[in-house]
Design a protein around this motif. Structure first.
Motif, short mmCIF file in Angstrom:
data_model
loop_
_atom_site.label_atom_id
_atom_site.label_comp_id
_atom_site.label_asym_id
_atom_site.label_seq_id
_atom_site.Cartn_x
_atom_site.Cartn_y
_atom_site.Cartn_z
N MET A 1 -2.11 -10.90 17.09
CA MET A 1 -2.35 -10.99 15.61
C MET A 1 -3.11 -12.10 15.12
N THR A 2 -3.77 -13.06 16.29
CA THR A 2 -4.47 -14.07 15.96
C THR A 2 -6.00 -13.65 15.51
N ASN A 3 -6.45 -12.62 15.62
CA ASN A 3 -7.85 -12.29 15.52
C ASN A 3 -7.85 -11.71 13.82
N ILE A 4 -8.39 -12.47 12.91
CA ILE A 4 -8.14 -11.87 11.72
C ILE A 4 -8.91 -10.56 11.22
N SER A 5 -10.08 -10.52 11.88
CA SER A 5 -11.18 -9.27 11.58
C SER A 5 -10.26 -7.87 11.25
N PRO A 6 -9.38 -7.44 12.09
CA PRO A 6 -8.77 -6.07 11.86
C PRO A 6 -7.90 -6.29 10.80
N TRP A 7 -7.50 -7.20 10.30
CA TRP A 7 -6.69 -7.30 8.98
C TRP A 7 -7.34 -7.28 8.09
N LEU A 8 -8.42 -8.04 8.02
CA LEU A 8 -9.51 -7.99 6.96
C LEU A 8 -10.14 -6.47 6.67
N VAL A 9 -10.28 -5.87 7.88
CA VAL A 9 -10.60 -4.54 7.80
C VAL A 9 -9.59 -3.69 7.15
N LEU A 10 -8.39 -3.84 7.56
CA LEU A 10 -7.19 -2.93 6.83
C LEU A 10 -7.13 -3.26 5.48
N ALA A 11 -7.47 -4.59 5.09
CA ALA A 11 -7.36 -4.67 3.73
C ALA A 11 -8.48 -4.21 2.94
N GLY A 12 -9.78 -4.05 3.42
CA GLY A 12 -10.79 -3.77 2.84
C GLY A 12 -10.77 -2.40 2.52
N LEU A 13 -10.26 -1.65 3.58
CA LEU A 13 -9.87 -0.12 3.43
C LEU A 13 -8.84 0.16 2.03
N GLY A 14 -7.92 -0.75 2.17
CA GLY A 14 -7.07 -0.51 1.19
C GLY A 14 -7.41 -0.77 -0.12
N ALA A 15 -8.40 -1.73 -0.47
CA ALA A 15 -9.05 -2.10 -1.57
C ALA A 15 -10.04 -0.85 -2.13
N PHE A 16 -10.60 -0.16 -1.01
CA PHE A 16 -11.53 0.85 -1.32
C PHE A 16 -10.78 2.13 -1.95
N HIS A 17 -9.53 2.22 -1.39
CA HIS A 17 -8.62 3.22 -1.72
C HIS A 17 -7.97 2.96 -3.18
N GLY A 18 -7.69 1.86 -3.11
CA GLY A 18 -7.33 1.07 -4.82
C GLY A 18 -8.16 1.44 -6.02
N ILE A 19 -9.66 1.35 -5.25
CA ILE A 19 -10.77 1.54 -6.31
C ILE A 19 -10.78 3.01 -6.82
N ASN A 20 -10.83 3.72 -5.76
CA ASN A 20 -10.80 5.31 -5.76
C ASN A 20 -10.00 5.81 -7.13
N PRO A 21 -10.49 6.23 -8.25
CA PRO A 21 -9.55 6.85 -9.10
C PRO A 21 -8.63 8.09 -8.58
N ALA A 22 -9.11 8.74 -7.36
CA ALA A 22 -8.36 9.86 -6.99
C ALA A 22 -7.11 9.43 -6.10
N MET A 23 -7.11 8.21 -5.96
CA MET A 23 -5.86 7.63 -5.23
C MET A 23 -4.70 7.26 -6.24
N GLY A 24 -5.10 7.18 -7.46
CA GLY A 24 -3.84 6.80 -8.30
C GLY A 24 -3.90 6.19 -9.62
N TRP A 25 -5.02 5.17 -9.89
CA TRP A 25 -4.91 4.27 -10.92
C TRP A 25 -5.33 5.35 -12.14
N LEU A 26 -6.06 6.45 -11.84
CA LEU A 26 -6.44 7.13 -13.02
C LEU A 26 -5.25 7.76 -13.65
N PHE A 27 -4.32 8.32 -12.48
CA PHE A 27 -3.33 9.12 -13.05
C PHE A 27 -2.26 8.05 -13.86
N ALA A 28 -2.17 6.89 -13.17
CA ALA A 28 -1.13 6.02 -13.96
C ALA A 28 -1.63 5.57 -15.29
N VAL A 29 -3.03 5.36 -15.54
CA VAL A 29 -3.60 5.04 -16.77
C VAL A 29 -3.28 6.33 -17.76
N GLY A 30 -3.73 7.51 -17.35
CA GLY A 30 -3.41 8.75 -18.09
C GLY A 30 -2.28 9.00 -18.52
#
Length: 208
Positions: A1-30
């Protein structure tokens, strides 16, 4: 767990999912706008996050379990082929299989919707290039267990899900409080097209 790169990739993919309206924020706002309640927006984030987390956790659990008995190279090839197949299916038929949930749904229904959307998008599959080397670095089963494969897997799911929830909440809050939904009519990036290309590119990466 000392290499931070994989964790940054996991977080980056999570951020992309969060931006995608199909993954939830559009429904929450609606839902919040439909019920004229800011509280509904924030409550909606809980089942959305739970559904997404369960979907990716199931994929990670399946891969880690297979990694105990299957050679990592074979696992990479199988995962790559699955990603390519999923990208092709999503490109051809993904738009025909939208999961529809009405604005009167409860928290359980919203959680089920989130789970099905994340699964249909192949959200968990996109984590495989990170999860396989991160959690299955050793080959024999006893070495894997001794190295703490389960805690690392749980941490990977938590990092990804946490980033997804954080970005989903941020976008939902901004849209509900200030931006409104009118900007979607003026234009929005085709994230589904980007996601399909990413699935295919990741599949090729695992195979090659």
């Amino acid at each position: 767990m000392t290499n931070i790169s994989p964790w940054l990739v996991l977080a980056g993919l999570g951020a992309f999912h969060g931006i995608n309206p199909a993954m939830g924020w559009l429904f929450a706002v609606g839902l919040g706008l439909n019920r004229h309640s800011r509280r509904v927006v924030w409550l909606s984030l809980i089942p959305i996050a739970v559904g997404h987390t369960v979907s990716i956790a199931m994929v990670v659990a399946a891969v880690v379990t297979l990694g105990l008995i299957v050679d990592p190279r074979i696992l990479n090839l199988a995962a790559g082929a699955m990603l390519l197949g999923w990208a092709l299916y999503y490109a051809l038929y993904g738009h025909r299989h939208r999961v529809r949930v009405g604005m009167r749904t409860g928290l359980v229904g919203l959680g089920l919707w989130s789970f099905m959307m994340a699964t249909a998008h192949g959200a968990g599959l996109m984590l495989l290039p990170v999860v396989i080397p991160l959690c299955l670095s050793a080959s024999p089963s006893h070495e894997l267990l001794a190295a703490g494969s389960l805690p690392i897997s749980l941490a990977a799911v938590a990092v990804h899900a946490g980033a997804t929830l954080a970005v989903t909440a941020a976008v939902a809050g901004i849209v509900y409080e200030w931006a409104g939904l009118a900007f979607l009519r003026r234009g929005w990036i085709n994230l589904d097209l980007i996601w399909t290309a990413a699935l295919a590119a990741t599949g090729l990466f695992l195979i090659l």
